[in-house]
Scaffold this motif. Structure first.
Motif, short mmCIF file in Angstrom:
data_model
loop_
_atom_site.label_atom_id
_atom_site.label_comp_id
_atom_site.label_asym_id
_atom_site.label_seq_id
_atom_site.Cartn_x
_atom_site.Cartn_y
_atom_site.Cartn_z
N ASN A 76 34.41 -39.62 8.10
CA ASN A 76 33.01 -39.84 8.47
C ASN A 76 32.57 -38.70 9.37
OD1 ASN A 76 32.86 -42.27 7.06
ND2 ASN A 76 33.54 -43.48 8.81
N MET A 77 31.54 -38.00 8.94
CA MET A 77 31.10 -36.78 9.64
C MET A 77 29.59 -36.80 9.85
SD MET A 77 31.87 -32.79 8.60
CE MET A 77 30.82 -32.68 7.14
N TYR A 78 29.17 -36.42 11.05
CA TYR A 78 27.75 -36.38 11.39
C TYR A 78 27.45 -35.02 12.02
CZ TYR A 78 23.27 -37.78 13.52
OH TYR A 78 21.94 -37.88 13.88
N VAL A 79 26.36 -34.40 11.57
CA VAL A 79 25.92 -33.11 12.11
C VAL A 79 24.45 -33.22 12.52
CG1 VAL A 79 25.58 -30.65 11.62
CG2 VAL A 79 27.56 -31.85 10.67
N CYS A 80 24.15 -32.81 13.73
CA CYS A 80 22.77 -32.90 14.22
C CYS A 80 21.84 -32.05 13.37
CB CYS A 80 22.69 -32.44 15.68
SG CYS A 80 23.42 -33.61 16.83
N GLY A 81 20.74 -32.66 12.96
CA GLY A 81 19.77 -31.98 12.11
C GLY A 81 18.58 -31.45 12.91
N PHE A 111 28.89 -26.43 8.01
CA PHE A 111 29.40 -27.78 7.77
C PHE A 111 29.34 -28.16 6.29
CE2 PHE A 111 28.85 -27.82 12.33
CZ PHE A 111 30.05 -28.40 12.71
N ASP A 112 28.54 -27.45 5.50
CA ASP A 112 28.64 -27.59 4.05
C ASP A 112 30.00 -27.07 3.58
OD1 ASP A 112 27.37 -27.97 1.29
OD2 ASP A 112 27.90 -25.84 1.22
N MET A 113 30.44 -25.96 4.18
CA MET A 113 31.78 -25.43 3.87
C MET A 113 32.86 -26.44 4.27
SD MET A 113 34.47 -24.12 5.87
CE MET A 113 33.66 -23.45 7.32
N VAL A 114 32.73 -27.03 5.45
CA VAL A 114 33.69 -28.04 5.90
C VAL A 114 33.70 -29.23 4.93
CG1 VAL A 114 34.19 -29.72 7.75
CG2 VAL A 114 33.51 -27.37 8.33
N TYR A 115 32.51 -29.68 4.57
CA TYR A 115 32.35 -30.78 3.62
C TYR A 115 33.03 -30.46 2.30
CZ TYR A 115 29.44 -34.24 0.97
OH TYR A 115 28.98 -35.27 0.20
N ARG A 116 32.78 -29.25 1.78
CA ARG A 116 33.36 -28.82 0.51
C ARG A 116 34.89 -28.77 0.60
NH1 ARG A 116 30.24 -25.74 -3.15
NH2 ARG A 116 28.00 -25.77 -2.73
N ASN A 137 32.04 -39.05 3.96
CA ASN A 137 30.73 -39.64 4.20
C ASN A 137 30.02 -38.76 5.23
OD1 ASN A 137 31.33 -42.05 2.60
ND2 ASN A 137 32.72 -42.56 4.26
N TYR A 138 28.99 -38.05 4.78
CA TYR A 138 28.37 -37.00 5.58
C TYR A 138 26.92 -37.39 5.87
CZ TYR A 138 26.91 -32.12 6.65
OH TYR A 138 26.42 -30.97 7.23
N ASP A 171 25.28 -37.55 2.02
CA ASP A 171 25.16 -38.99 1.79
C ASP A 171 24.00 -39.65 2.53
OD1 ASP A 171 27.83 -39.47 0.26
OD2 ASP A 171 28.39 -38.27 2.00
N TYR A 172 23.72 -39.18 3.75
CA TYR A 172 22.70 -39.84 4.58
C TYR A 172 21.84 -38.79 5.28
CZ TYR A 172 26.16 -43.63 4.20
OH TYR A 172 27.05 -44.57 3.75
#
Length: 436
Positions: free
Chosen positions: A23-28, A46-51, A61-62, A108-109
């Motif tokens: 479960n990962m959350y990044v401030c937008g 963080f797209d790289m991390v997600y990938r 879950n991002y 995801d969210y």
């Protein structure tokens, strides 16, 4: 796998709360205008991390939010003669378009503050009921002294904080370092609450959205280094107060964005919009520029940086173009490997994209050699494509028709027979079709 954890200040072994799930959350962004490069660096990182996590087989879950209520939004909406929702809807769409243009995967969210208001109000009420927050005058404040771990992310002690600079000064605070959870106002969009009509403070929004989506503890919380204090520090403090635990087990922060060696800042007038950068450079080049160095280092926007990234992109594109031609002409089967130990070794050390790009260039060189030597190159090609997926590099090549294949074979035949006039005609056709 290891990653640098801002709280511990060192590279820690990564262990998710649940095996196989992250479960990962990044401030937008705060969506009152066009996104600048400072907004987009963490998006790419963080797209790289997600990938990479997805490549390693994790279910990720991002989530990343939109702050769609803010003083800057109110001001911008007034100046534009539109409602705040019209303004934020406009810039959310533009932001999403920019993110897609940068080859980022869908996440995801994407919660909005305005859609989380009931939960925010309840969260603040619960903090007050437990004695961690108080109302004085028109506003509600968080008692920073009530959390003994305060300062664990930013590594600052309360007495050493830059009082009056990054701290809002108010006579209504019990302590100068207390921060606003709810502010009473009549300006702009407001909500009814037990504390009066108003809107929330910035620092409560993300922690509530995380709690709503994931619960009170996630694996990774990310963002730019500028958010360590006060934003992330205050998120962590509120979660510790109300839920008795860390908000995230690992806190990741990317480095400052610079322009020719000077920190990018709107006050200095040297900020660059993502829109403008996308007009100047292809997405692959921007991503390579951002990922060329370790994500924790400053990202310095220079012509040299983008020239180097462009050169890398050209080398990869040219090698893959020739390989794809051979693959189609010979009907080779690709995609035979789904993992590579060397990639894993490099990336398991805190997402070392700098070394990954070096490895990519080594593989490109090997691919070119194998094609020239007319030996099997499929495994090398597959490894390059795995790296491209992780880095978010996308290359489109022509799908050969039967006529294209016939033209290419004629070119080879004329060339081998030293019929250079006809060979040149075939070659020109192939160049025009972007085949060679």
């Amino acid at each position: 796998m290891k990653l640098f954890n801002t709280v511990s200040g060192k590279i820690d072994e990564f262990k998710p709360n649940k095996d196989g799930v992250i479960n990962m959350y990044v401030c937008g962004p705060t969506v009152y205008s066009y996104a600048h490069v400072g907004n987009m660096c963490p998006v790419i990182i963080f797209d790289m991390v997600y990938r990479y996590f997805k490549y390693r087989g994790y279910k990720v879950n991002y989530a990343s939010n939109f702050t769609d209520v803010d003083d800057k939004i109110i001001k911008a909406a007034k100046e534009a003669g539109v409602t705040e929702k019209e303004l934020t809807d406009k810039f959310i769409k533009i932001y999403i378009d920019d993110v897609k243009a940068l080859n980022c995967l869908d996440i995801d969210y994407r919660p909005r503050v305005t859609e989380t208001m009931d939960e925010i109000i309840q969260f603040i009420k619960d903090l007050m009921d437990k004695g961690y927050a108080y109302q004085n005058g028109d506003d509600v404040y968080f008692r920073v002294n009530s959390v003994k771990e305060y300062g664990e992310i930013s590594k600052q002690e309360l007495g050493n904080l830059d009082y009056g600079n990054r701290i809002d000064v108010s006579d209504n605070k019990e302590n100068p370092y207390d921060f606003v959870l709810w502010k009473k106002t009549k300006e702009g969009i407001t909500w009814d609450s037990p504390f009066g009509k108003g809107r929330p403070g910035w620092h409560t929004e993300c922690v509530v959205m995380i709690n709503k989506i994931f619960g009170n503890n996630i694996d990774i919380h990310g963002g730019g280094v500028d958010l360590k204090f006060p934003h992330h520090e205050n998120e962590q403090a509120q979660n510790r107060a109300l839920n008795g635990c860390e908000l995230a087990n690992y806190w990741m922060h990317n480095g400052h964005v610079m322009v020719n060696g000077v920190k990018m800042s709107k006050s200095l007038g040297n900020f660059i919009l993502a829109h403008d950068l996308l007009e100047k450079y292809p997405a692959n080049v921007i991503r390579l520029a951002v990922l060329k160095n370790n994500y924790r280092l400053p990202f310095d926007l220079t012509d040299t940086l983008f020239a180097d990234a462009g050169s890398i992109n050209d080398k990869v594109a040219n090698a893959l173009k020739q390989a794809n031609l051979e693959i189609q002409l010979k009907d080779l089967k690709v995609g035979n490997i789904t993992s590579d130990d060397k990639i894993n070794e490099i990336m398991d050390e805190d997402f070392n994209t700098s070394n990954l790009i070096t490895y990519l260039l080594d593989l490109v060189k090997e691919l070119n050699q194998k094609i020239r030597q007319k030996v099997d190159f499929v495994n090398v090609y597959d490894k390059i494509q795995l790296i491209n997926y992780i880095l978010g590099l996308e290359y489109d090549f022509v799908t050969l028709s039967n006529d294209d294949k016939e033209t290419y074979n004629k070119w080879l035949e004329y060339r081998n027979n030293k019929d250079f006039d006809n060979a040149d005609k075939m070659r020109n056709i192939l160049i025009e079709r972007n085949i060679i």
